[in-house]
Scaffold this active site. Sequence first.
Site, PDB file in Angstrom:
ATOM      1  N   ASN A 158       0.845  -1.186   0.000  1.00 50.44           N
ATOM      2  CA  ASN A 158       0.000   0.000   0.000  1.00 50.44           C
ATOM      3  C   ASN A 158       0.885   1.242   0.000  1.00 50.44           C
ATOM      4  O   ASN A 158       1.766   1.369   0.859  1.00 50.44           O
ATOM      5  CB  ASN A 158      -0.885  -0.023   1.253  1.00 50.44           C
ATOM      6  CG  ASN A 158      -1.913   1.097   1.265  1.00 50.44           C
ATOM      7  OD1 ASN A 158      -1.787   2.093   0.559  1.00 50.44           O
ATOM      8  ND2 ASN A 158      -2.933   0.929   2.102  1.00 50.44           N
ATOM      9  N   TRP A 214       0.396   4.012   1.103  1.00 51.88           N
ATOM     10  CA  TRP A 214       0.303   4.760   2.348  1.00 51.88           C
ATOM     11  C   TRP A 214       1.411   4.376   3.325  1.00 51.88           C
ATOM     12  O   TRP A 214       1.691   5.104   4.269  1.00 51.88           O
ATOM     13  CB  TRP A 214      -1.048   4.525   3.017  1.00 51.88           C
ATOM     14  CG  TRP A 214      -2.209   5.127   2.286  1.00 51.88           C
ATOM     15  CD1 TRP A 214      -2.159   5.922   1.184  1.00 51.88           C
ATOM     16  CD2 TRP A 214      -3.596   4.974   2.606  1.00 51.88           C
ATOM     17  NE1 TRP A 214      -3.416   6.294   0.780  1.00 51.88           N
ATOM     18  CE2 TRP A 214      -4.326   5.724   1.647  1.00 51.88           C
ATOM     19  CE3 TRP A 214      -4.300   4.291   3.589  1.00 51.88           C
ATOM     20  CZ2 TRP A 214      -5.719   5.796   1.658  1.00 51.88           C
ATOM     21  CZ3 TRP A 214      -5.681   4.366   3.612  1.00 51.88           C
ATOM     22  CH2 TRP A 214      -6.392   5.108   2.658  1.00 51.88           C
ATOM     23  N   ASP A 253      23.760 -20.841 -48.370  1.00 53.29           N
ATOM     24  CA  ASP A 253      23.795 -22.268 -48.716  1.00 53.29           C
ATOM     25  C   ASP A 253      23.750 -23.099 -47.436  1.00 53.29           C
ATOM     26  O   ASP A 253      24.762 -23.305 -46.758  1.00 53.29           O
ATOM     27  CB  ASP A 253      25.059 -22.560 -49.519  1.00 53.29           C
ATOM     28  CG  ASP A 253      25.148 -24.023 -49.939  1.00 53.29           C
ATOM     29  OD1 ASP A 253      24.119 -24.714 -49.852  1.00 53.29           O
ATOM     30  OD2 ASP A 253      26.239 -24.452 -50.340  1.00 53.29           O
ATOM     31  N   SER A 256      26.161 -27.293 -50.473  1.00 52.38           N
ATOM     32  CA  SER A 256      26.203 -27.896 -51.805  1.00 52.38           C
ATOM     33  C   SER A 256      26.940 -27.006 -52.808  1.00 52.38           C
ATOM     34  O   SER A 256      27.236 -27.442 -53.916  1.00 52.38           O
ATOM     35  CB  SER A 256      24.766 -28.149 -52.300  1.00 52.38           C
ATOM     36  OG  SER A 256      24.084 -26.912 -52.462  1.00 52.38           O
ATOM     37  N   THR A 260      25.583 -24.426 -54.062  1.00 53.91           N
ATOM     38  CA  THR A 260      24.534 -23.823 -54.875  1.00 53.91           C
ATOM     39  C   THR A 260      23.371 -23.430 -53.967  1.00 53.91           C
ATOM     40  O   THR A 260      23.314 -23.808 -52.792  1.00 53.91           O
ATOM     41  CB  THR A 260      24.014 -24.801 -55.947  1.00 53.91           C
ATOM     42  OG1 THR A 260      23.496 -25.974 -55.282  1.00 53.91           O
ATOM     43  CG2 THR A 260      25.119 -25.202 -56.903  1.00 53.91           C
ATOM     44  N   GLU A 300      15.671 -21.014 -51.459  1.00 49.84           N
ATOM     45  CA  GLU A 300      16.717 -20.228 -50.809  1.00 49.84           C
ATOM     46  C   GLU A 300      16.873 -18.870 -51.483  1.00 49.84           C
ATOM     47  O   GLU A 300      17.099 -17.853 -50.830  1.00 49.84           O
ATOM     48  CB  GLU A 300      18.032 -20.998 -50.819  1.00 49.84           C
ATOM     49  CG  GLU A 300      18.031 -22.209 -49.902  1.00 49.84           C
ATOM     50  CD  GLU A 300      19.261 -23.087 -50.096  1.00 49.84           C
ATOM     51  OE1 GLU A 300      19.711 -23.699 -49.119  1.00 49.84           O
ATOM     52  OE2 GLU A 300      19.758 -23.156 -51.242  1.00 49.84           O
TER      53      GLU A 300
END
Length: 688
Positions: free
Chosen positions: A279, A281, A573, A577, A579, A584
Amino acid sequence: MPLWSSSQWSWKLGQKDTVGASPQLPRQDYKALQERCLRDGCLFEDDTFPATLSSIGSGQLLQKLPGHLQWRRPTELHVNPHFYSAKAKRLDLCQGLLGDCWFLAALQALSLHQDILSQVVPLNQSFTENYAGIFQFWFWHFGKWVPVVIDDRLPVNEAGQLIFVSSIFKNLFWGALLEKAYAKLCGSYEDLQRGQVSDAFLDFTGGVSVTIKLAEAPRNLWDILSRATYGRTLIGCQTHSGNQRVLENGLVDGHAYTLIGTRKVTCHHKPEYLVKLRNPWGMVEWKGDWSDSSSTWELLSPKEKMVLLRKKDDGEFWMTLQDFKVHFKLLVICKLTPGLLSHEVGQKWSYTAQEGRWKKGTTAGGPIKSHHARNTFWRNPQFLLSVWRPQEGKMFLTPCSVLVSLVQKPRHRHRNRKPHLAIGFYLFRMSRFYDDLKKLPPEFFLQNKPLSFPEVFLPEKEVSKELWLEPGMYLIVPCTSEACQESEFVLRVFSRKHVFYEIGSNSRAVFSKEIVDQTEGQDEVFTKLFEKCPEINAAQLRRILNQLTWSGLGSTQPLFSLDACQSILALMDLNASGTVSIQEFRDLWKQLMLYQAVFYKQDSNQSGCLNWSQLRAAIKDVGIVLSDDICLLMLIRYSGPKLQMDFVSFVLLMLRAEKTESIFQNLTQDGKGIYLQKPEWQMMTLYC
């Protein structure tokens, strides 16, 4: 300034911005005023908020004031005054005659976070070193952090006791001085008489608050509270409406409290969920189960009882979560870390804010009520939001969490002179783009239904909503509940990655029509490109990128080298690979479109290159957090001899930065650091 302190956030709030401070506040140079007082050997007196009744107010508060009201400095009230003490109990403040429990409840929540408190309340101020009777505080005010300068003359009664906020430690004055600074920001002490905890949270942090109606609380409320109390949040709550009357159960109706803790205990072999409240207060406590005098404490082990129970009338008490839901009306959680409710951890977010205005006769179009009303709805300010986010560590797109916050500016110098307007915002999906320099016409709103709309327009300082959006382009339209209502506002967007700006304004647009059209027709184009080769190598990638039209870069078209394409391929990649597949490449193209938009936005002189300051802004727009030192090193590494970075170099930098971030998130255990074996380190450095 504080909102989110995580280094993963791209909004760095540690730097206070004095430029463009609110026109409602007088411009006062704290350092210059302090130095002048020290030089002249006098104490500062603030003529803009004088030690008179005009600073108290002009209404009913005057009737509560004690006779023989005086204004005294802390050095006159105590032999050894201190501004702040870290050794003292943090929740040391008590409410005075002023009905500002909402302010005090928020302040007590703020005091639980020392680093955030120190940004609002500079703790290096004192009554000894360089003391000149002048103090300074910082508040988030209508989209900007503004300093508020005050003198330290405080209202006291004839006995020399503070009549408003005071500390249980009589020689500490930071709370009383902060309250005075906030009263100056809001107009007067009387302007603090009524308010919401969420308002103070906003002014203390610039954070976004989530308000939960406890009668409609979600089932996972305990999980939300647990994450909130152990995370970086400020939590307040409010009892049911009333006149701050003490009820038989010890609670005060129409009163704000601070939630300061949670605890799960075991009673009779079953769990009990407890919340700890305070509180403002500094006294008057709950008298039900788990109160200081309750017999339910005997159900716990002596050790646990000793840890939790504190029999003292200091305003702090425990109660069950169930009793909390019954006796309290609202729970307000101010988010200081991302993803509180969506339970996302360790993610990077970006932040953008735009200021706007509803003006009668031009931009105050009101809400959508009917087909006829839509003819005025389109006049409201319109903001284009482009959402784009790859899932961390993967190269496909998923729905993105987007937090939208609409904050209205006070319409009067005195906070309570004019009530808040009822406000809200609509969200539309953009299937195609019209013209990035003109507002969307009425036909758009006749043909498209909003994805999100305000179920109820709220007369609040801030309304916010968390949305899950697929990557794409959206339109946000903020408005008032009625047409022709005037006010200024700030519209804020938090997400993983986005570009956000107002259309139909004088600001330079981020996307051009050609960019959007090119993106929309990409599937057909890409299918033709890959129909002969399902996988392409670096040379083929170079040929494709150099053949495409980059409409968003003006007359300067980028030239991708073979080396650049080899670097891009290595980053894209995923299966090593040599490629990339059509999928992608689609993902790469969406990234390139984002980078093109950001590059175009920051290349304000259309030179085809970014300088140091433009690069920093562009990196921030993409949502990547880089320190200034690293950013400068990247400029040296990727730019030419004149430290100007072209678009191709910008693409390589962004792809590497994002890949590095993704690798870090995959390897870190705690979000702070990683440990690598030598082969892992070699792979990481060579790969990125």
